[in-house]
Design a protein around this motif. Structure first.
Motif, PDB file in Angstrom:
ATOM      1  N   ILE B 222       0.890  -1.285  -0.083  1.00  0.00           N
ATOM      2  CA  ILE B 222       0.011   0.190   0.108  1.00  0.00           C
ATOM      3  C   ILE B 222       0.820   1.212  -0.222  1.00  0.00           C
ATOM      4  CG2 ILE B 222      -1.755   1.251   1.239  1.00  0.00           C
ATOM      5  CD1 ILE B 222      -2.794  -1.495   2.275  1.00  0.00           C
ATOM      6  N   GLY B 223       2.234   1.173   0.369  1.00  0.00           N
ATOM      7  CA  GLY B 223       3.164   2.246   0.198  1.00  0.00           C
ATOM      8  C   GLY B 223       3.330   2.526   1.541  1.00  0.00           C
ATOM      9  N   LEU B 224       2.970   1.953   2.758  1.00  0.00           N
ATOM     10  CA  LEU B 224       3.343   2.424   3.891  1.00  0.00           C
ATOM     11  C   LEU B 224       4.742   1.747   4.283  1.00  0.00           C
ATOM     12  CD1 LEU B 224      -0.134   2.030   5.659  1.00  0.00           C
ATOM     13  CD2 LEU B 224       0.949   4.035   4.751  1.00  0.00           C
ATOM     14  N   LYS B 225       5.552   2.443   5.414  1.00  0.00           N
ATOM     15  CA  LYS B 225       6.635   1.766   5.835  1.00  0.00           C
ATOM     16  C   LYS B 225       6.721   1.508   7.303  1.00  0.00           C
ATOM     17  CE  LYS B 225       9.102   4.444   2.059  1.00  0.00           C
ATOM     18  NZ  LYS B 225       8.966   3.418   0.989  1.00  0.00           N
ATOM     19  N   GLY B 226       7.685   0.907   7.746  1.00  0.00           N
ATOM     20  CA  GLY B 226       7.734   0.624   9.097  1.00  0.00           C
ATOM     21  C   GLY B 226       6.743  -0.418   9.650  1.00  0.00           C
ATOM     22  N   TRP B 227       6.929  -0.766  10.950  1.00  0.00           N
ATOM     23  CA  TRP B 227       6.402  -1.928  11.425  1.00  0.00           C
ATOM     24  C   TRP B 227       4.923  -1.663  11.557  1.00  0.00           C
ATOM     25  CZ3 TRP B 227       6.493  -2.856  17.393  1.00  0.00           C
ATOM     26  CH2 TRP B 227       6.289  -4.167  17.924  1.00  0.00           C
ATOM     27  N   VAL B 228       4.101  -2.761  11.437  1.00  0.00           N
ATOM     28  CA  VAL B 228       2.835  -3.034  11.670  1.00  0.00           C
ATOM     29  C   VAL B 228       2.523  -4.077  12.802  1.00  0.00           C
ATOM     30  CG1 VAL B 228       0.758  -3.543  10.149  1.00  0.00           C
ATOM     31  CG2 VAL B 228       2.937  -2.445   9.101  1.00  0.00           C
ATOM     32  N   PRO B 229       2.506  -3.501  13.866  1.00  0.00           N
ATOM     33  CA  PRO B 229       2.295  -4.322  15.026  1.00  0.00           C
ATOM     34  C   PRO B 229       0.972  -4.941  14.994  1.00  0.00           C
ATOM     35  CG  PRO B 229       2.351  -2.261  15.890  1.00  0.00           C
ATOM     36  CD  PRO B 229       2.579  -2.200  14.254  1.00  0.00           C
ATOM     37  N   THR B 230       0.801  -6.280  15.448  1.00  0.00           N
ATOM     38  CA  THR B 230      -0.442  -7.002  15.308  1.00  0.00           C
ATOM     39  C   THR B 230      -0.909  -6.774  16.460  1.00  0.00           C
ATOM     40  OG1 THR B 230       0.369  -8.859  14.013  1.00  0.00           O
ATOM     41  CG2 THR B 230      -1.656  -9.308  15.481  1.00  0.00           C
ATOM     42  N   VAL B 231      -2.394  -6.247  16.764  1.00  0.00           N
ATOM     43  CA  VAL B 231      -3.190  -6.124  17.961  1.00  0.00           C
ATOM     44  C   VAL B 231      -3.678  -7.373  18.406  1.00  0.00           C
ATOM     45  CG1 VAL B 231      -5.017  -4.891  19.119  1.00  0.00           C
ATOM     46  CG2 VAL B 231      -3.402  -3.692  17.545  1.00  0.00           C
ATOM     47  N   GLU B 232      -4.272  -8.118  17.283  1.00  0.00           N
ATOM     48  CA  GLU B 232      -4.956  -9.415  17.762  1.00  0.00           C
ATOM     49  C   GLU B 232      -4.966 -10.297  16.488  1.00  0.00           C
ATOM     50  OE1 GLU B 232      -8.420  -9.802  16.096  1.00  0.00           O
ATOM     51  OE2 GLU B 232      -8.466 -11.771  16.836  1.00  0.00           O
ATOM     52  N   LEU B 233      -4.917 -11.507  16.682  1.00  0.00           N
ATOM     53  CA  LEU B 233      -4.886 -12.476  15.530  1.00  0.00           C
ATOM     54  C   LEU B 233      -5.823 -13.696  15.879  1.00  0.00           C
ATOM     55  CD1 LEU B 233      -3.560 -13.780  13.067  1.00  0.00           C
ATOM     56  CD2 LEU B 233      -1.595 -14.245  14.608  1.00  0.00           C
ATOM     57  N   THR B 234      -6.466 -13.917  14.963  1.00  0.00           N
ATOM     58  CA  THR B 234      -7.679 -14.934  15.069  1.00  0.00           C
ATOM     59  C   THR B 234      -7.178 -16.143  13.918  1.00  0.00           C
ATOM     60  OG1 THR B 234      -9.038 -13.952  16.482  1.00  0.00           O
ATOM     61  CG2 THR B 234      -9.814 -15.843  15.076  1.00  0.00           C
ATOM     62  N   VAL B 235      -6.981 -17.286  14.097  1.00  0.00           N
ATOM     63  CA  VAL B 235      -6.708 -18.501  13.116  1.00  0.00           C
ATOM     64  C   VAL B 235      -7.787 -19.474  13.298  1.00  0.00           C
ATOM     65  CG1 VAL B 235      -4.976 -19.627  11.963  1.00  0.00           C
ATOM     66  CG2 VAL B 235      -4.352 -17.908  13.312  1.00  0.00           C
ATOM     67  N   HIS B 236      -8.584 -19.702  12.112  1.00  0.00           N
ATOM     68  CA  HIS B 236      -9.101 -21.094  12.051  1.00  0.00           C
ATOM     69  C   HIS B 236      -8.306 -21.960  11.273  1.00  0.00           C
ATOM     70  CE1 HIS B 236     -13.431 -18.678  12.067  1.00  0.00           C
ATOM     71  NE2 HIS B 236     -12.556 -18.718  13.281  1.00  0.00           N
ATOM     72  N   VAL B 237      -8.187 -23.275  11.963  1.00  0.00           N
ATOM     73  CA  VAL B 237      -7.420 -24.304  11.245  1.00  0.00           C
ATOM     74  C   VAL B 237      -8.655 -25.372  10.794  1.00  0.00           C
ATOM     75  CG1 VAL B 237      -5.623 -26.229  11.538  1.00  0.00           C
ATOM     76  CG2 VAL B 237      -5.206 -24.029  12.546  1.00  0.00           C
ATOM     77  N   ARG B 238      -8.741 -25.566   9.634  1.00  0.00           N
ATOM     78  CA  ARG B 238      -9.847 -26.435   9.271  1.00  0.00           C
ATOM     79  C   ARG B 238      -9.521 -27.742   8.689  1.00  0.00           C
ATOM     80  NH1 ARG B 238     -14.062 -23.557   7.920  1.00  0.00           N
ATOM     81  NH2 ARG B 238     -14.791 -25.722   7.798  1.00  0.00           N
ATOM     82  N   CYS B 239      -8.050 -28.011   8.459  1.00  0.00           N
ATOM     83  CA  CYS B 239      -7.688 -29.300   7.803  1.00  0.00           C
ATOM     84  C   CYS B 239      -6.399 -29.664   8.069  1.00  0.00           C
ATOM     85  CB  CYS B 239      -8.064 -29.019   6.443  1.00  0.00           C
ATOM     86  SG  CYS B 239      -7.664 -30.694   5.396  1.00  0.00           S
ATOM     87  N   ARG B 240      -6.070 -30.774   8.597  1.00  0.00           N
ATOM     88  CA  ARG B 240      -4.454 -31.098   8.662  1.00  0.00           C
ATOM     89  C   ARG B 240      -3.944 -30.974   7.204  1.00  0.00           C
ATOM     90  NH1 ARG B 240      -2.486 -33.323  12.359  1.00  0.00           N
ATOM     91  NH2 ARG B 240      -4.445 -34.028  13.264  1.00  0.00           N
ATOM     92  N   PRO B 241      -3.096 -30.098   7.346  1.00  0.00           N
ATOM     93  CA  PRO B 241      -2.169 -29.828   5.694  1.00  0.00           C
ATOM     94  C   PRO B 241      -1.631 -31.185   5.133  1.00  0.00           C
ATOM     95  CG  PRO B 241      -1.006 -28.709   7.347  1.00  0.00           C
ATOM     96  CD  PRO B 241      -2.160 -29.447   7.998  1.00  0.00           C
ATOM     97  N   ALA B 242      -1.685 -30.989   3.900  1.00  0.00           N
ATOM     98  CA  ALA B 242      -0.905 -32.344   3.194  1.00  0.00           C
ATOM     99  C   ALA B 242       0.560 -31.654   3.234  1.00  0.00           C
ATOM    100  CB  ALA B 242      -1.612 -32.392   1.874  1.00  0.00           C
TER     101      ALA B 242
END
Lengths: 286, 286
Positions: B222-242
């Motif tokens: 997008i053209g922004l520089k610098g750190w982009v710190p994560t405030v919150e992260l949610t992951v759904h794991v739906r399948c054992r990966p091949a």
């Protein structure tokens, strides 16, 4: 025009409405709140998950130094019932612009023991301090004008079981996501509607937590029937919504292994993407 | 062909790899685990959020009766550093098919006091018991073949600061999301790459928690520089990966008010949508 014999009820306002009364808590002690969960926000006889999230969200808004949920995740452990409940909150961290808290809602079993219904982790801030810089590339959903959309009151009740929540919502579905109600589901995991509160209360950050979970399940349009219980729901509130009706657009793209995700976007009358959510829900297959 | 003078290193396996060694914890007591956070998974001098999530995810896999994260949400409170850390877990609820737990990672300040870095809420299950019914309508990302994509080793280091994580990852970016590295960001909030672990270890549910947060930020395009710190992260794991390389596709559509969301999809070699995530991150504007 002659005056009506009885004056029409004043339109409800933020702070004085069904939604506010039914999500109000009484603080019993620091971090301990009591509430009687209303029977008025049930959908297919279950207390609506978004209503429950708003209850927890209101408790955290009181417990934390910041008033607005920015990101809130809820894990739904056991089914809530209308009636007495306790919310316990913990402050995890307080910062200058963000604070984080945790909250649990408990009810009582037949022996009077506390049973945890929902646990929530959330970070709060102040939406009014965010800079005006808006570079959203997402576009509002393609949904017909409100007057060309249809609500439960426009047809026979399509689902069995009590759905008292429909008496409290202004919900007008996009006709192209209504096929399920006519026995002709589209096969596409989509649901779109205009959304508001029936008593006219304008939206606010807490009612956005209700809005993301108040539409019929996308599963209905995929042709699945029955309850689609939420396992987990995460909502990002990105902007204080402008007054007026909201547009809610929900999409499911990964129905697999007995689970599906529902991605909801909530757009306000100023065309801002005010909330985004994703939930993981269980489906009954076949 | 003559034999090489030294035999090539054996390819790492799930359980015996850099990732496994660097996310391994020692149980000190029920619900209490010790770890030395590795300096090997830093990105722009910060310990990578996905690596940290995998550490917490591994602790919960030990603490809960179910081994696979189904949905996991993390709030990042303070910046983690390489070095000693403690993870404390709590079992919230155990069920037949799903269990829910909470975990916190702590480190120590100069006075030796515990400082909470991350708090996580997660529900676990057994991916191997999920029915085979797959009705995913999402499609894998349009990304060129791996051999036509580029990794950090193919050019000069484009970002200042230590990024040791790049020594541990096989990361090959889609050229159409590489403009930022050449001073020509596309302006589109997208990032796509082939992803694997450099020592050859195949993916598993825990390494998916790393995969969703291991690409350069969409903010760079997008053209922004610098750190982009994560405030919150949610992951759904739906399948054992091949086995084999993963494809990760990240999209940002709502950069506004100093925050953005990053939606990641992870696709395995069998064209299954094995994980979906959304994070809320802060951006520095202008």
């Amino acid at each position: 025009m002659p005056e009506a014999a009885t004056a029409p009820a004043a339109r409800a306002t933020i702070g004085d409405s069904e939604f506010d009364r039914d999500t109000a808590l009484t603080r019993r002690a620091p971090g301990v709140y009591a509430i009687a969960l209303s029977a008025g926000w049930t959908i297919i006889s279950a207390v609506n998950g978004g209503y429950l999230l708003a209850v927890l969200g209101r408790a955290l808004a009181d417990a934390l130094p910041h008033a607005d949920p920015f990101t809130i995740s809820a894990h739904y452990l056991t089914a809530s019932q209308p009636g007495p409940a306790v919310v316990r909150t913990d402050v995890v961290r307080t910062g200058r612009t963000l604070s984080t808290g945790q909250a649990s809602l408990f009810q009582y079993d037949d022996e009077g023991r506390e049973v945890e219904r929902i646990r929530v982790l959330a970070s709060y801030g102040d939406l009014d301090t965010l800079p005006d810089d808006v570079r959203t590339t997402a576009r509002p959903p393609a949904i017909p004008p409100l007057e060309d959309c249809f609500g439960p009151e426009d047809g026979p009740a399509p689902v069995d079981g009590s759905s008292a929540i429909t008496d409290r919502l202004m919900l007008k579905l996009d006709p192209s996501t209504l096929g399920w109600a006519l026995g002709q589901p589209s096969g596409k995991g989509e649901m779109r509607a205009w959304f508001g509160l029936k008593d006219g209360r304008d939206p606010d950050p807490l009612s956005l937590l209700l809005a993301v979970d108040a539409l019929p399940p996308t599963a209905f349009e995929i042709g699945l029937k029955g309850w689609v219980p939420t396992v987990e729901l995460t909502v990002h509130v990105r902007c204080r919504p402008a007054p007026g009706p909201l547009r809610v657009s929900i999409t499911t793209r990964n129905l697999a292994g007995g689970f599906l995700e529902e991605d909801a976007e909530v757009w306000d009358s100023a065309d801002r993407l005010v909330a985004q959510s994703r939930q993981l829900a269980r489906v009954r297959l076949g």
